[in-house]
Design a protein around this motif. Structure first.
Motif, PDB file in Angstrom:
ATOM      1  N   ALA A   1      18.655  16.353   6.474  1.00 25.90           N
ATOM      2  CA  ALA A   1      18.337  17.773   6.304  1.00 25.90           C
ATOM      3  C   ALA A   1      17.313  18.222   7.343  1.00 25.90           C
ATOM      4  O   ALA A   1      17.440  19.295   7.944  1.00 25.90           O
ATOM      5  N   VAL A   2      16.304  17.387   7.583  1.00 21.80           N
ATOM      6  CA  VAL A   2      15.274  17.779   8.554  1.00 21.80           C
ATOM      7  C   VAL A   2      15.872  17.813   9.965  1.00 21.80           C
ATOM      8  O   VAL A   2      15.686  18.777  10.712  1.00 21.80           O
TER       9      VAL A   2
ATOM     10  N   SER B   1       0.818  -1.211   0.000  1.00 27.17           N
ATOM     11  CA  SER B   1       0.000   0.000   0.000  1.00 27.17           C
ATOM     12  C   SER B   1       0.856   1.268   0.000  1.00 27.17           C
ATOM     13  O   SER B   1       0.355   2.351   0.220  1.00 27.17           O
ATOM     14  N   GLY B   2       2.157   1.111  -0.234  1.00 31.29           N
ATOM     15  CA  GLY B   2       2.989   2.297  -0.368  1.00 31.29           C
ATOM     16  C   GLY B   2       3.808   2.583   0.878  1.00 31.29           C
ATOM     17  O   GLY B   2       3.829   1.797   1.812  1.00 31.29           O
ATOM     18  N   PHE B   3       4.435   3.759   0.873  1.00 27.78           N
ATOM     19  CA  PHE B   3       5.339   4.117   1.954  1.00 27.78           C
ATOM     20  C   PHE B   3       4.562   4.569   3.183  1.00 27.78           C
ATOM     21  O   PHE B   3       3.442   5.047   3.093  1.00 27.78           O
ATOM     22  N   ARG B   4       5.257   4.455   4.356  1.00 21.43           N
ATOM     23  CA  ARG B   4       4.515   4.655   5.601  1.00 21.43           C
ATOM     24  C   ARG B   4       4.856   5.945   6.354  1.00 21.43           C
ATOM     25  O   ARG B   4       4.463   6.091   7.499  1.00 21.43           O
ATOM     26  N   ASN B   5       5.624   6.827   5.745  1.00 18.02           N
ATOM     27  CA  ASN B   5       5.964   8.080   6.423  1.00 18.02           C
ATOM     28  C   ASN B   5       6.489   7.843   7.832  1.00 18.02           C
ATOM     29  O   ASN B   5       6.171   8.559   8.761  1.00 18.02           O
ATOM     30  N   ALA B   6       7.311   6.797   7.938  1.00 12.38           N
ATOM     31  CA  ALA B   6       7.697   6.358   9.276  1.00 12.38           C
ATOM     32  C   ALA B   6       8.517   7.387  10.043  1.00 12.38           C
ATOM     33  O   ALA B   6       8.647   7.278  11.244  1.00 12.38           O
ATOM     34  N   ALA B   7       9.090   8.355   9.358  1.00 13.83           N
ATOM     35  CA  ALA B   7      10.024   9.252  10.052  1.00 13.83           C
ATOM     36  C   ALA B   7       9.432  10.615  10.373  1.00 13.83           C
ATOM     37  O   ALA B   7      10.162  11.553  10.662  1.00 13.83           O
ATOM     38  N   ASN B   8       8.108  10.739  10.358  1.00 15.56           N
ATOM     39  CA  ASN B   8       7.515  12.037  10.657  1.00 15.56           C
ATOM     40  C   ASN B   8       7.763  12.481  12.092  1.00 15.56           C
ATOM     41  O   ASN B   8       7.559  13.646  12.430  1.00 15.56           O
ATOM     42  N   TYR B   9       8.224  11.560  12.952  1.00 17.44           N
ATOM     43  CA  TYR B   9       8.556  11.927  14.328  1.00 17.44           C
ATOM     44  C   TYR B   9       9.553  13.078  14.373  1.00 17.44           C
ATOM     45  O   TYR B   9       9.631  13.803  15.348  1.00 17.44           O
ATOM     46  N   LEU B  10      10.348  13.241  13.288  1.00 22.42           N
ATOM     47  CA  LEU B  10      11.397  14.265  13.313  1.00 22.42           C
ATOM     48  C   LEU B  10      10.839  15.662  13.529  1.00 22.42           C
ATOM     49  O   LEU B  10      11.528  16.540  14.030  1.00 22.42           O
ATOM     50  N   ASP B  11       9.587  15.870  13.141  1.00 20.36           N
ATOM     51  CA  ASP B  11       8.980  17.179  13.382  1.00 20.36           C
ATOM     52  C   ASP B  11       8.929  17.514  14.868  1.00 20.36           C
ATOM     53  O   ASP B  11       8.826  18.666  15.247  1.00 20.36           O
ATOM     54  N   GLU B  12       8.951  16.477  15.716  1.00 21.92           N
ATOM     55  CA  GLU B  12       8.782  16.697  17.156  1.00 21.92           C
ATOM     56  C   GLU B  12      10.100  16.743  17.921  1.00 21.92           C
ATOM     57  O   GLU B  12      10.108  16.981  19.122  1.00 21.92           O
ATOM     58  N   VAL B  13      11.210  16.457  17.240  1.00 25.85           N
ATOM     59  CA  VAL B  13      12.477  16.347  17.979  1.00 25.85           C
ATOM     60  C   VAL B  13      12.930  17.716  18.478  1.00 25.85           C
ATOM     61  O   VAL B  13      13.077  18.642  17.694  1.00 25.85           O
ATOM     62  N   PRO B  14      13.128  17.873  19.790  1.00 22.96           N
ATOM     63  CA  PRO B  14      13.573  19.177  20.297  1.00 22.96           C
ATOM     64  C   PRO B  14      15.026  19.468  19.890  1.00 22.96           C
ATOM     65  O   PRO B  14      15.823  18.529  19.786  1.00 22.96           O
TER      66      PRO B  14
END
Ligand code: NAD
Ligand code: IPM
Ligand code: MN
Length: 627
Positions: A497-498, A460-473
């Motif tokens: 980069a993120v 079903s495609g990619f899982r955006n598993a690394a979106n946690y990076l938005d929360e890293v202080p």
């Protein structure tokens, strides 16, 4: 070997135009970093010239001699005619000769390398450095109007010179010496190596300036042999201007003649978003000074409009140079955060905020970073940072301010000494099998833990598993658990980069990474079990953040201090961090004492006995003077 923090003295020369405003705003913003700096203010610039006939008075040279480095705001220089006219009447016609103060500083103090980083503050797409020759080239001072003798002899056959005559001919010589070229090239290679850059571009004009360019080429070919890991190229300066705009991410380190470097570094500033963002440092073998790339912008002076970010990033570069790399990186992360948010920015970034307001926003971002003296307040303000900040606060026996200082101390230490200190306390800590992927990195930060689990490929495609990076202080060390897998990756150039733009200090991956060349080019501290190109996007998914991770016999809890360098990665439990730092500092002091004794002629066995090599962690304490 890293040395413990001691107070450093900094000559502060605010100068002219917007210089004093950006210096004041930047120094006010960094006050809360509690830096071990002794600031000593001095005079330089246009008023000194007008009133005293000398833009760099003797008292300022003395101040520069007495201090460890210098922070300069900006200075105003004017063309030949105005320069004489604006002197106080009693000094006019006395034969005084004006030379730009910044050129005087660079030449007289032998600050031959001008480091001008060009980085993408928004999403980390590019990150390269212009290293500009700073003492010779077209700036050597061989600039004459009206010729005689050998110089006229050299040019008189040019038809235009013949038609004008010696009095109406002017000449500027581009001076290039083997001495000047070799030290600059070596500096460029060392910089590339330290930043994990694999490409050094020499900027020149070999098809036109044929002999002097060939001279440069010969030296480059010779010195490149000393740096086998770094690729080199020679590009035309005009083509570099094009590529800097079209593909800035292709560059690593650019080395350029003085005038080419001057022009390209303003262009680089433009690529970053304007002169209000570009910092620089002037470095020699025995001195340095730091200044924004911009000038005194007289038309903007006194209006609280100038962007202070170039000056703030310049302060960060100065801190790096003094070995204060942790506060330096914190300051950069805070500036990046404010620039990226675009809510409190000056006109040049599309906002309406004033100089002091922007600096205030950067100070606010510093207060919210996890190192802050008030992690509890930060946690309350910033929901995204809550889990990590609270766990640092709760787990750290060091508590409060000490918990922040201790990361700084550990970042300065070699992992070898930290490992000895852990051994002495019977603590495990080394993350077995994790290797440095970016040479030369040395970093420490509070663990932000991330756990993955495998999935059946549902197609079903990619899982955006690394979106946690938005929360890293900011200030975190990202620790990723993918069970040590070398079958697929959890990290690559996009995440780098993120992470970088979020102010992460590094990533330790119990698993594999890809895009290693780009990550090296970005100079981001990455440590991993393995390397593979296979995507994890449809093979694993995010299971949790903020969970304990166990690698071998070591358990990493959120908020523990991760310390890493070329030797590998280790983890210091938050509650033992101060004790471990203290012992590791003693280990380094003992080893330094042994090395000094041996250098002075003592036998190794005797030196080891004298300084207690068997238990180096019991050696001299930091700052006792007998280290
Ligand atoms: P400048 O860098 O002072 O200004 C050029 C333009 O860049 C300004 O008009 C403004 O639009 C923009 N700019 C510069 N700094 C900015 C900031 N902090 N925030 C927002 N925008 C900013 O260059 P210039 O106009 O060519 O020279 C002015 C004076 O500065 C001259 O006397 C020159 O000799 C001197 N100068 C000094 C230095 C130095 O001190 N190192 C460097 C360059 C120029
Ligand atoms: C810079 C400036 C200086 C230079 C001037 C002020 C002499 O433009 O630092 O880039 O040309 O080097
Ligand atoms: Mn310039």
């Amino acid at each position: 070997m890293p040395t413990p923090p001691t107070t450093k003295s900094v000559a502060v020369l605010p100068g002219d135009g917007i210089g004093p405003e950006v210096v004041d705003a930047a120094l006010a913003a960094v006050e809360r970093l509690d830096l071990p700096l002794d600031l000593r203010f001095g005079d330089i610039g246009w008023d000194c010239w007008r009133q005293e006939g000398d833009p760099v008075p003797q008292r300022t040279w003395k101040l520069l001699e007495e201090t460890d480095t210098c922070l300069l705001g900006a200075i105003t220089s004017k063309p030949l005619r105005e320069t004489e006219d604006e002197l106080v009447p009693e000094l006019r016609g006395t034969g005084l000769h004006y030379v730009s103060p910044v050129i005087q500083l660079r030449q007289r103090l032998g600050l031959y390398a001008n480091i001008r980083p060009v980085t993408d503050l928004d999403d980390g797409r590019f990150d390269f450095t212009v290293i500009r020759e700073n003492t010779e080239g077209l700036y050597a001072g061989l600039d004459l109007h009206g010729l005689d003798g050998a110089l006229w002899e050299a040019v008189r056959h040019h038809p235009n010179a013949a038609a004008s005559g010696p009095e109406h001919t002017s000449v500027t010589l581009r001076l290039q010496t083997r001495f000047g070229i070799d030290r600059l090239l070596r500096f460029g290679f060392e910089h590339a190596r330290a930043r994990g850059k694999s490409l050094l571009t020499l900027v020149d004009k070999p098809m036109v300036l044929r002999n002097s360019s060939n001279h440069l080429r010969e030296r480059l070919e010779l010195i490149a042999g000393e740096y086998p890991g770094i690729e080199t190229e020679i590009l035309n300066v005009d083509a570099v201007a094009l590529w800097m705009v079209r593909r800035p991410e292709r560059f690593g380190v650019l080395v350029a003649e003085n005038m080419f470097g001057d022009i390209l570094s303003d262009l680089g500033a433009g690529v970053m978003g304007g002169l209000g963002l570009a910092p620089s440092g002037n470095i020699g073998d025995h001195g340095s000074y730091f200044e924004p790339v911009h000038g005194s912008a007289p038309s903007m002076a006194g209006q609280d409009r100038a962007n202070p970010m170039a000056m703030l990033l310049t302060v960060a570069q100065l801190l790096d140079h003094l070995g204060l790399t942790v506060p330096g990186e914190e300051l950069r992360a805070a500036v990046r955060g404010v620039a990226r948010a675009r809510t409190t920015v000056t006109y040049d970034l599309g906002g309406t905020a004033g100089t002091r307001e922007v600096a205030g926003a950067v100070a606010g971002a510093l207060a919210e970073a996890p190192r802050s003296a008030a992690p509890r307040a930060a946690a309350a303000r910033d929901a995204a940072a809550r889990s990590a900040a609270a766990s640092v606060d709760g787990a750290a026996g060091d508590g409060g301010t000490a918990a922040d200082e201790v990361v700084d101390r550990l970042a300065r230490l070699d992992t070898a000494s930290v490992s000895d200190a852990l051994d002495s306390l019977g603590l495990p800590g080394v993350l077995a099998g994790l290797a440095a992927r970016v040479p030369g990195a040395r970093t420490a930060g509070r663990a932000y833990t991330v756990t993955y689990r495998p999935v059946e490929d549902t197609g079903s495609g990619f899982r955006n598993a690394a979106n946690y990076l938005d929360e890293v202080p900011a200030g975190s060390f990202v620790v990723v658990d993918n069970g040590g897998s070398t079958d697929c990756t959890n990290w690559g150039s996009l995440l780098t980069a993120v992470a970088r733009s979020r102010g992460a200090r590094g990533t330790a991956l119990f698993g594999s990474a890809r895009d290693i060349a780009e990550i090296r080019a970005a100079g981001y501290p990455l440590f991993s079990t393995g390397v593979t190109m296979v995507s994890g996007k449809n093979r694993v998914e995010l299971a949790a953040t903020g969970r304990d991770i166990t690698i071998g016999e070591v358990t990493i809890r959120p908020g523990d201090v991760v310390v890493a360098d070329d030797n590998g990665v280790l983890v210091v439990p938050a509650g033992r961090a101060a004790e471990v730092a203290d012992r590791a500092e003693r280990v380094e002091a003992t080893e330094a004492a042994i090395a000094r004794a041996v250098a002075d002629g003592t036998r190794l066995d005797e030196a080891r006995r004298t300084f207690g090599y068997a238990k180096p962690w019991e050696g001299p304490a930091r700052g006792t003077g007998d280290a």
